[in-house]
Scaffold this motif. Structure first.
Motif, mmCIF file in Angstrom:
data_model
loop_
_atom_site.group_PDB
_atom_site.id
_atom_site.type_symbol
_atom_site.label_atom_id
_atom_site.label_comp_id
_atom_site.label_asym_id
_atom_site.label_seq_id
_atom_site.Cartn_x
_atom_site.Cartn_y
_atom_site.Cartn_z
ATOM 1 N N GLN A 1 -16.931 -7.804 26.039
ATOM 2 C CA GLN A 1 -18.230 -7.166 26.794
ATOM 3 C C GLN A 1 -17.454 -5.972 26.020
ATOM 4 O O GLN A 1 -17.967 -5.395 25.384
ATOM 5 C CB GLN A 1 -18.231 -6.732 28.035
ATOM 6 N N GLY A 2 -15.809 -5.724 25.878
ATOM 7 C CA GLY A 2 -15.140 -3.724 24.959
ATOM 8 C C GLY A 2 -15.962 -4.865 23.660
ATOM 9 O O GLY A 2 -16.436 -3.849 23.309
ATOM 10 N N PHE A 3 -15.418 -5.789 22.864
ATOM 11 C CA PHE A 3 -15.870 -6.013 21.584
ATOM 12 C C PHE A 3 -17.428 -6.137 21.023
ATOM 13 O O PHE A 3 -17.806 -5.708 20.491
ATOM 14 C CB PHE A 3 -15.531 -7.451 21.459
ATOM 15 N N LEU A 4 -17.977 -6.474 22.208
ATOM 16 C CA LEU A 4 -19.465 -6.412 21.875
ATOM 17 C C LEU A 4 -20.498 -4.753 21.470
ATOM 18 O O LEU A 4 -20.862 -4.169 21.191
ATOM 19 C CB LEU A 4 -20.313 -7.170 23.161
ATOM 20 N N GLU A 5 -19.434 -3.445 22.945
ATOM 21 C CA GLU A 5 -20.073 -2.296 22.707
ATOM 22 C C GLU A 5 -19.552 -1.709 21.269
ATOM 23 O O GLU A 5 -20.182 -0.196 20.530
ATOM 24 C CB GLU A 5 -19.262 -1.957 23.684
ATOM 25 N N HIS A 6 -18.790 -2.196 20.728
ATOM 26 C CA HIS A 6 -18.190 -1.615 19.168
ATOM 27 C C HIS A 6 -18.948 -1.950 18.332
ATOM 28 O O HIS A 6 -18.177 -1.588 17.965
ATOM 29 C CB HIS A 6 -16.297 -1.725 19.642
ATOM 30 N N LEU A 7 -19.401 -3.217 18.381
ATOM 31 C CA LEU A 7 -20.253 -3.778 17.340
ATOM 32 C C LEU A 7 -20.931 -2.210 16.920
ATOM 33 O O LEU A 7 -21.600 -1.481 17.875
ATOM 34 C CB LEU A 7 -21.389 -4.750 17.809
ATOM 35 N N PRO A 8 -21.401 -2.222 15.765
ATOM 36 C CA PRO A 8 -22.380 -1.581 15.625
ATOM 37 C C PRO A 8 -23.777 -1.378 15.110
ATOM 38 O O PRO A 8 -24.124 -2.284 15.974
ATOM 39 C CB PRO A 8 -21.908 -1.167 14.306
ATOM 40 N N ALA A 9 -24.299 -0.734 16.353
ATOM 41 C CA ALA A 9 -25.644 -0.577 16.327
ATOM 42 C C ALA A 9 -27.045 -0.670 15.851
ATOM 43 O O ALA A 9 -26.439 -0.617 13.884
ATOM 44 C CB ALA A 9 -26.654 0.956 16.861
ATOM 45 N N PRO A 10 -27.881 -1.627 15.337
ATOM 46 C CA PRO A 10 -29.097 -1.813 14.731
ATOM 47 C C PRO A 10 -28.930 -0.560 13.919
ATOM 48 O O PRO A 10 -29.606 0.188 14.847
ATOM 49 C CB PRO A 10 -30.118 -2.739 14.957
ATOM 50 N N PRO A 11 -29.511 -0.319 12.424
ATOM 51 C CA PRO A 11 -29.669 0.522 12.115
ATOM 52 C C PRO A 11 -31.166 1.543 12.367
ATOM 53 O O PRO A 11 -31.895 0.713 13.418
ATOM 54 C CB PRO A 11 -30.211 0.580 10.561
ATOM 55 N N VAL A 12 -31.126 2.552 12.843
ATOM 56 C CA VAL A 12 -32.909 2.804 13.704
ATOM 57 C C VAL A 12 -33.484 3.199 12.907
ATOM 58 O O VAL A 12 -33.198 4.298 12.050
ATOM 59 C CB VAL A 12 -32.244 4.510 14.745
ATOM 60 N N THR A 13 -35.086 2.443 12.143
ATOM 61 C CA THR A 13 -35.763 3.030 12.352
ATOM 62 C C THR A 13 -36.916 2.969 12.306
ATOM 63 O O THR A 13 -37.155 2.208 13.196
ATOM 64 C CB THR A 13 -36.083 2.259 10.286
ATOM 65 N N SER A 14 -38.495 3.500 12.218
ATOM 66 C CA SER A 14 -39.898 3.551 13.057
ATOM 67 C C SER A 14 -39.910 2.347 12.559
ATOM 68 O O SER A 14 -40.509 1.196 12.954
ATOM 69 C CB SER A 14 -40.591 4.389 12.159
ATOM 70 N N GLY A 15 -39.293 1.353 11.807
ATOM 71 C CA GLY A 15 -40.455 -0.369 11.321
ATOM 72 C C GLY A 15 -39.933 -1.503 11.433
ATOM 73 O O GLY A 15 -38.363 -1.296 11.678
ATOM 74 N N TRP A 16 -40.326 -2.730 11.179
ATOM 75 C CA TRP A 16 -39.621 -3.492 11.318
ATOM 76 C C TRP A 16 -38.461 -3.747 10.135
ATOM 77 O O TRP A 16 -37.717 -4.803 10.450
ATOM 78 C CB TRP A 16 -40.245 -4.950 11.211
ATOM 79 N N LEU A 17 -38.547 -3.210 8.722
ATOM 80 C CA LEU A 17 -37.572 -3.353 7.958
ATOM 81 C C LEU A 17 -37.182 -2.354 7.381
ATOM 82 O O LEU A 17 -37.381 -1.220 7.161
ATOM 83 C CB LEU A 17 -38.828 -3.605 7.178
ATOM 84 N N ASP A 18 -35.796 -3.254 6.917
ATOM 85 C CA ASP A 18 -34.517 -1.158 6.576
ATOM 86 C C ASP A 18 -33.813 -2.038 5.716
ATOM 87 O O ASP A 18 -32.887 -3.575 5.173
ATOM 88 C CB ASP A 18 -34.014 -1.092 8.273
#
Length: 173
Positions: A33-50
């Motif tokens: 759980q600690g490992f998963l919490e430290h993974l980078p979050a997916p980038p925040v954009t408005s659409g489906w493609l980044d």
């Protein structure tokens, strides 16, 4: 069950486990759980493609701007949204690698992670380097279109999708 336990760790203790592996899992769960919490979050954009860049040199702003405009147009396109809907994944995160050294280049890589598909691919850095001079907006658009088109065709191939639609503003080939 896995996702429910991740959302509500107390559920793990409610179930009657009758094997030694369950004890090991219980001990390992906080570490995982600690490992998963430290993974980078997916980038925040408005659409489906980044699209982002991994590079061992500075990416010319005109090239980045061309990509931003293309991604915005693709995100707004119903045709592209229908094409991507076949994956049943809400997001595509693309990293284009522009490396000086050929030995650092890797083959294209696609993986599913959480609720996104990640794809990374090397692109030829030479045409991008030539975009540093003023007045290269049109050429930057051509190079960005080429690189993104190649990338999305490879994503389609890897995911067994249909042929990607033409890029917005591009004549059908």
């Amino acid at each position: 069950m896995y996702k429910r336990i991740l959302k509500e760790p107390a559920k793990f203790r409610e179930r009657k486990w009758d094997c030694e592996e369950a004890l090991l899992l219980e001990r390992a769960a906080p570490e995982v759980q600690g490992f998963l919490e430290h993974l980078p979050a997916p980038p925040v954009t408005s659409g489906w493609l980044d699209v982002r860049f991994g590079s061992d040199f500075t990416v010319p702003p005109v090239y980045e701007k061309s990509f931003e405009q293309l991604v915005d147009l693709i995100d707004e396109s119903p045709e592209w949204s229908r094409w991507w809907a076949e994956t049943r994944s809400p997001r595509l995160f693309v990293v284009l690698e522009l490396m000086k050294s050929p030995e650092l280049q890797e083959p294209p890589r696609l993986r599913r992670r959480h609720d996104i598909v990640e794809f990374s691919m090397n692109v030829d850095p030479q045409p991008v380097r030539r975009l540093r001079l003023p007045g290269k907006a049109k050429k930057a658009d051509e190079v960005a279109r080429h690189d993104l088109s190649v990338c999305l065709r490879k994503v389609a191939e890897e995911l067994s999708l249909g042929t990607p639609p033409p890029l917005p503003g591009q004549a059908e080939e």
